[in-house]
Design a protein around this motif. Structure first.
Motif, short mmCIF file in Angstrom:
data_model
loop_
_atom_site.label_atom_id
_atom_site.label_comp_id
_atom_site.label_asym_id
_atom_site.label_seq_id
_atom_site.Cartn_x
_atom_site.Cartn_y
_atom_site.Cartn_z
N UNK A 132 0.83 -1.20 0.00
CA UNK A 132 0.00 0.00 0.00
C UNK A 132 0.87 1.26 0.00
N UNK A 133 1.92 1.26 0.82
CA UNK A 133 2.81 2.42 0.89
C UNK A 133 3.52 2.63 -0.44
N UNK A 134 3.90 1.52 -1.08
CA UNK A 134 4.57 1.65 -2.38
C UNK A 134 3.64 2.29 -3.41
N UNK A 135 2.40 1.83 -3.46
CA UNK A 135 1.46 2.38 -4.45
C UNK A 135 1.25 3.88 -4.21
N UNK A 136 1.12 4.25 -2.95
CA UNK A 136 0.94 5.68 -2.63
C UNK A 136 2.15 6.49 -3.10
N UNK A 137 3.35 6.02 -2.80
CA UNK A 137 4.56 6.75 -3.19
C UNK A 137 4.75 6.74 -4.70
N UNK A 138 4.40 5.62 -5.33
CA UNK A 138 4.56 5.52 -6.78
C UNK A 138 3.62 6.46 -7.50
N UNK A 139 2.39 6.54 -7.03
CA UNK A 139 1.42 7.47 -7.64
C UNK A 139 1.93 8.91 -7.58
N UNK A 140 2.52 9.24 -6.43
CA UNK A 140 2.96 10.61 -6.20
C UNK A 140 4.32 10.91 -6.85
N UNK A 141 4.97 9.86 -7.31
CA UNK A 141 6.32 10.07 -7.85
C UNK A 141 7.29 10.52 -6.76
N UNK A 142 7.03 10.04 -5.54
CA UNK A 142 7.81 10.44 -4.37
C UNK A 142 9.13 9.67 -4.35
N UNK A 143 10.16 10.26 -4.93
CA UNK A 143 11.45 9.57 -5.09
C UNK A 143 12.04 9.16 -3.74
N UNK A 144 12.08 10.10 -2.80
CA UNK A 144 12.65 9.80 -1.49
C UNK A 144 11.81 8.76 -0.75
#
Length: 289
Positions: free
Chosen positions: A179-191
């Motif tokens: 779930x955390x990965x999908x959230x970060x991937x959607x946002x393009x959150x590199x860090x």
């Protein structure tokens, strides 16, 4: 029971069919090919002189295993022409409780991928012993070899799996990481992505030429984070994630415009996400619900 009677033969076959599929799937890593193989076993069972068979379940398991070994050899040839990385076909273990009921061994993606490196005979010995707890002596009969040889086969296979596989996180933790990965991937959150990854993380996409499917494995925390962030601005538009259980582990069905765009799962250890596994081959995700 007169096994010469086809109805009785069908009853016997139906009773052991789930186990035959379980053996075939773990051997081949493909639900479609496993279904075809089990159907082949049924045809052979119909035409066999069944009155000569003392233990139908053992006979059918032996037939399935030997056919799977032969099939693996030809399947490996076919995979040489596969476009991009090849991953096992997922199975919905929540819809097929029997498949995961024997033991979870040799069912998770992490193990199935490692089994790909084994010879067909090593894989058969490992599956029969670790997933179905067959006695060494019985495996020796199935593989037409000696019991000491089977012990060596299982030992080599077990050593390979154990040496390559990190201790997995619990199911709940894997679900949270997904779930955390999908959230970060959607946002393009590199860090944010890098924080989720183990240093040696690998992103593997099985598309066999599907649109937007990567054709190479991306490795390393920073390269994988950059790779995922690079398509965040367009790939996730309109995509809804639905969480399911595949191969006994959490996975996400990524749906878009009423269809399945990809199935995403991962492996993770205490170090973080080790593998991102993107299933985009339409033939492999068609059966996922």
């Amino acid at each position: 029971m007169e096994l010469s009677d086809l109805d009785e033969a069908a009853t016997v076959f139906t009773q052991v069919r789930p186990r035959l599929f379980g053996i075939a799937y773990r051997m081949l890593g493909s639900a479609a090919e496993a279904e075809d193989l089990v159907q082949d076993v049924w045809l052979r069972w119909q035409n066999y002189d069944r009155d000569t068979v003392q233990n139908p379940a053992a006979f059918l398991a032996t037939t399935t295993t030997r056919l799977a070994i032969n099939h693996l050899q030809s399947a490996r040839v076919r995979r040489e022409t596969y476009i991009g990385p090849w991953l096992p076909e997922p199975v919905d273990t929540s819809a097929d409780p029997y498949l995961g009921a024997e033991t979870g061994d040799a069912l998770e993606f992490a193990v199935l991928i490692l089994l790909e490196k084994l010879t067909p005979t090593e894989r058969a010995a490992y599956v029969l012993r670790e997933a179905f707890d067959y006695p060494y002596a019985q495996i020796a009969v199935i593989l037409q070899t000696s019991e000491p040889a089977v012990r060596q086969l299982v030992s080599r296979a077990r050593k390979h799996v154990n040496s390559q596989r990190k201790a997995p996180v619990e199911v709940g933790a894997q679900r949270e990481l997904l779930s955390a990965f999908i959230t970060a991937a959607r946002a393009g959150d590199l860090a944010g992505l890098e924080k989720l990854f183990a240093a040696d993380v690998a992103s593997i996409t099985d598309g066999n030429g599907a649109k937007h499917a990567a054709r190479r494995v991306v490795e390393g925390a920073t390269p994988v984070a950059k790779f995922v962030a690079a398509f965040s601005s367009f790939w996730w538009d309109g995509v809804e994630a639905r969480f399911v259980t595949l191969n006994g582990r959490p996975a996400a069905v990524l749906e878009h415009a009423g269809g399945i765009k990809a199935v995403l799962t991962l492996t993770a250890s205490a170090d973080g996400i080790d593998h991102l596994l993107w299933l985009m081959n339409p033939d492999k995700i068609a059966a996922v619900r």
